[in-house]
Design a protein around this motif. Structure first.
Motif, mmCIF file in Angstrom:
data_model
loop_
_atom_site.group_PDB
_atom_site.id
_atom_site.type_symbol
_atom_site.label_atom_id
_atom_site.label_comp_id
_atom_site.label_asym_id
_atom_site.label_seq_id
_atom_site.Cartn_x
_atom_site.Cartn_y
_atom_site.Cartn_z
ATOM 1 N N MET A 1 0.824 -1.211 0.000
ATOM 2 C CA MET A 1 0.000 0.000 0.000
ATOM 3 C C MET A 1 0.857 1.260 0.000
ATOM 4 O O MET A 1 0.461 2.284 -0.573
ATOM 5 N N GLY A 2 2.035 1.203 0.611
ATOM 6 C CA GLY A 2 2.924 2.358 0.550
ATOM 7 C C GLY A 2 3.315 2.682 -0.880
ATOM 8 O O GLY A 2 3.353 3.847 -1.285
ATOM 9 N N THR A 3 3.594 1.648 -1.668
ATOM 10 C CA THR A 3 3.920 1.850 -3.083
ATOM 11 C C THR A 3 2.711 2.381 -3.841
ATOM 12 O O THR A 3 2.836 3.297 -4.666
ATOM 13 N N SER B 1 5.715 -9.480 -0.512
ATOM 14 C CA SER B 1 5.239 -8.089 -0.530
ATOM 15 C C SER B 1 5.931 -7.296 -1.621
ATOM 16 O O SER B 1 5.336 -6.412 -2.251
ATOM 17 N N LYS B 2 7.205 -7.604 -1.873
ATOM 18 C CA LYS B 2 7.931 -6.912 -2.930
ATOM 19 C C LYS B 2 7.483 -7.387 -4.313
ATOM 20 O O LYS B 2 7.474 -6.609 -5.277
ATOM 21 N N ALA B 3 7.120 -8.661 -4.430
ATOM 22 C CA ALA B 3 6.533 -9.133 -5.680
ATOM 23 C C ALA B 3 5.203 -8.423 -5.934
ATOM 24 O O ALA B 3 4.895 -8.023 -7.063
ATOM 25 N N CYS B 4 4.419 -8.249 -4.862
ATOM 26 C CA CYS B 4 3.154 -7.509 -4.982
ATOM 27 C C CYS B 4 3.404 -6.066 -5.411
ATOM 28 O O CYS B 4 2.666 -5.508 -6.234
ATOM 29 N N ALA B 5 4.441 -5.441 -4.855
ATOM 30 C CA ALA B 5 4.768 -4.066 -5.226
ATOM 31 C C ALA B 5 5.110 -3.983 -6.714
ATOM 32 O O ALA B 5 4.735 -3.005 -7.394
ATOM 33 N N GLU B 6 5.813 -4.977 -7.232
ATOM 34 C CA GLU B 6 6.114 -5.013 -8.663
ATOM 35 C C GLU B 6 4.823 -5.041 -9.484
ATOM 36 O O GLU B 6 4.706 -4.353 -10.513
ATOM 37 N N ILE B 7 3.866 -5.820 -9.039
ATOM 38 C CA ILE B 7 2.595 -5.929 -9.763
ATOM 39 C C ILE B 7 1.828 -4.613 -9.695
ATOM 40 O O ILE B 7 1.214 -4.181 -10.679
ATOM 41 N N VAL B 8 1.867 -3.954 -8.539
ATOM 42 C CA VAL B 8 1.210 -2.647 -8.393
ATOM 43 C C VAL B 8 1.806 -1.638 -9.368
ATOM 44 O O VAL B 8 1.087 -0.898 -10.047
ATOM 45 N N ILE C 1 7.834 4.901 -15.727
ATOM 46 C CA ILE C 1 8.028 4.219 -14.452
ATOM 47 C C ILE C 1 8.840 2.951 -14.667
ATOM 48 O O ILE C 1 8.585 2.180 -15.602
ATOM 49 N N ALA C 2 9.798 2.715 -13.766
ATOM 50 C CA ALA C 2 10.587 1.476 -13.804
ATOM 51 C C ALA C 2 10.735 0.928 -12.396
ATOM 52 O O ALA C 2 10.582 1.654 -11.408
ATOM 53 N N THR C 3 11.037 -0.363 -12.309
ATOM 54 C CA THR C 3 11.379 -0.970 -11.032
ATOM 55 C C THR C 3 12.817 -1.467 -11.080
ATOM 56 O O THR C 3 13.332 -1.821 -12.136
#
Length: 356
Positions: free
Chosen positions: A107-109, A158-165, A186-188
């Motif tokens: 959610m922070g991302t 959670s970091k995999a989820c952030a990638e999806i977000v 935007i990039a990751t």
């Protein structure tokens, strides 16, 4: 010397942390006008205070889970570039606080990207995740950006989820085929394990060794056979900066995920790192295997960084021997009461002067 960053407005989350502090100092040295947004420093001592990071930026304290404050801070600053490093970044802590980990990292991302959506000024966003975002099948392979995302523990997942977000926001609000209209790229960035002066985080190998060597007792080390992609903190930060420059140029190839890891020869077992570091430290420093029961952590993590080399022209500049020397030199200078703002900036300047 004028740089592409001279006078550029940069919003940096996580500036009170280890990687964020180094990045803030580097961007400021390049002439950027930086506003940092983060919680208080996560440890005592810490790089933020010792390297006088507050002197080079606008220091805003806030939680990325606090959307109204985050949005006001970002849009009020009107940045052109955003680096998102704020996170709950520890695997073992994620087992103790899974909800807090997901709230911060996922959610922070989402909060950050929603704030960007409300901003008319942002042109480039680099969201930093981790090498642990991949579905690790323990095959020993080097993971590529196209490999499936996953995560055994709350932190990794959670970091995999952030990638999806990030991917969802890119596709929904900042699609690459319409970048000429919205002008946002935007990039990751997925980096391996970082080493460097000023890290006192809990449950990390080098900080644990530094703390333990002074006790006169062997330092207990978890998972000594585990393999990680070790690198100096400046290596991936250099990649993040190069990535942001390509995003500012609206290069659509850069608006995607990138690995930043060392050469294969630098992917060492934990026990090899600990033994080498103890020998370089001297004074009878040693370690022993912590055989107590612990939470699950991946045994082998390797990254394939060919995409960063091909698309960005990024290359690792330091081998592990030099990385250890720089790290030990930093802590020894600190232990001797040196000015670590100057010491940290000197290492950044030396790194920039290395042959590409």
């Amino acid at each position: 010397m004028v740089t592409p960053w001279q006078g550029r407005r940069v919003f940096l989350t996580g500036h009170t942390g280890f990687k964020g502090g180094w990045l803030a100092l580097w961007l400021a040295a390049k002439g950027a006008h930086v506003r940092g947004y983060a919680l208080d420093p996560p440890s005592e001592p810490n790089l933020f205070h010792l390297a006088s990071v507050a002197d080079v930026l606008e220091d805003v304290r806030g939680d990325i889970r606090d959307y109204p404050k985050l949005e006001a801070s970002l849009t009020g600053f009107a940045p052109e570039v955003v680096f998102h490093l704020a996170a709950q970044s520890l695997v073992r802590r994620s087992y103790a606080d899974p909800l807090g980990t997901y709230d911060t990292n996922v959610m922070g991302t989402a909060n950050l990207l929603e704030a960007v959506r409300k901003s008319a000024s942002v042109r480039a966003i680099v969201c930093v995740t981790t090498d642990k975002c991949y579905e690790n099948l323990e095959t020993g392979q080097s993971y590529r950006e196209s490999d499936p995302l996953g995560g055994h523990d709350p932190y990794s997942s959670s970091k995999a989820c952030a990638e999806i977000v990030v991917a969802a926001y890119r596709d929904s609000y900042f699609p690459l085929d319409r970048i000429g209209g919205h002008h946002v790229a935007i990039a990751t960035a997925r980096a391996g394990n970082v080493i460097g002066g000023g890290d006192w985080s809990e449950d990390r190998l080098i900080p644990d060794l530094i703390r333990g060597f002074g006790s006169g007792k062997p330092v207990l080390i978890r998972n000594p056979k585990a393999i990680r992609p070790w690198q100096h903190v400046l290596e991936p930060l250099h990649g993040y900066i190069m990535l942001a420059e390509q995003l500012l140029a609206a290069r659509t190839e850069a608006a995607s995920a990138f690995n930043f890891g060392p050469r294969e020869a630098e992917e060492w077992q934990v026990e090899r790192i600990a033994t080498k570091f103890a020998a370089m430290w001297g004074e009878g420093a040693s370690w022993s295997d912590d055989s107590s029961e612990s939470v699950h952590e991946a045994h082998t993590l390797r990254l394939d960084s060919q995409k960063a080399r091909t698309v960005l022209g990024w290359q690792p500049r330091l081998n592990l021997e030099t990385t250890f020397e720089w790290t030990l030199d930093w802590y020894r200078r600190w232990n001797n009461g040196a000015n670590m703002a100057l010491g940290t900036q000197a290492q950044i300047a030396t790194y920039e002067g290395l042959d590409h």
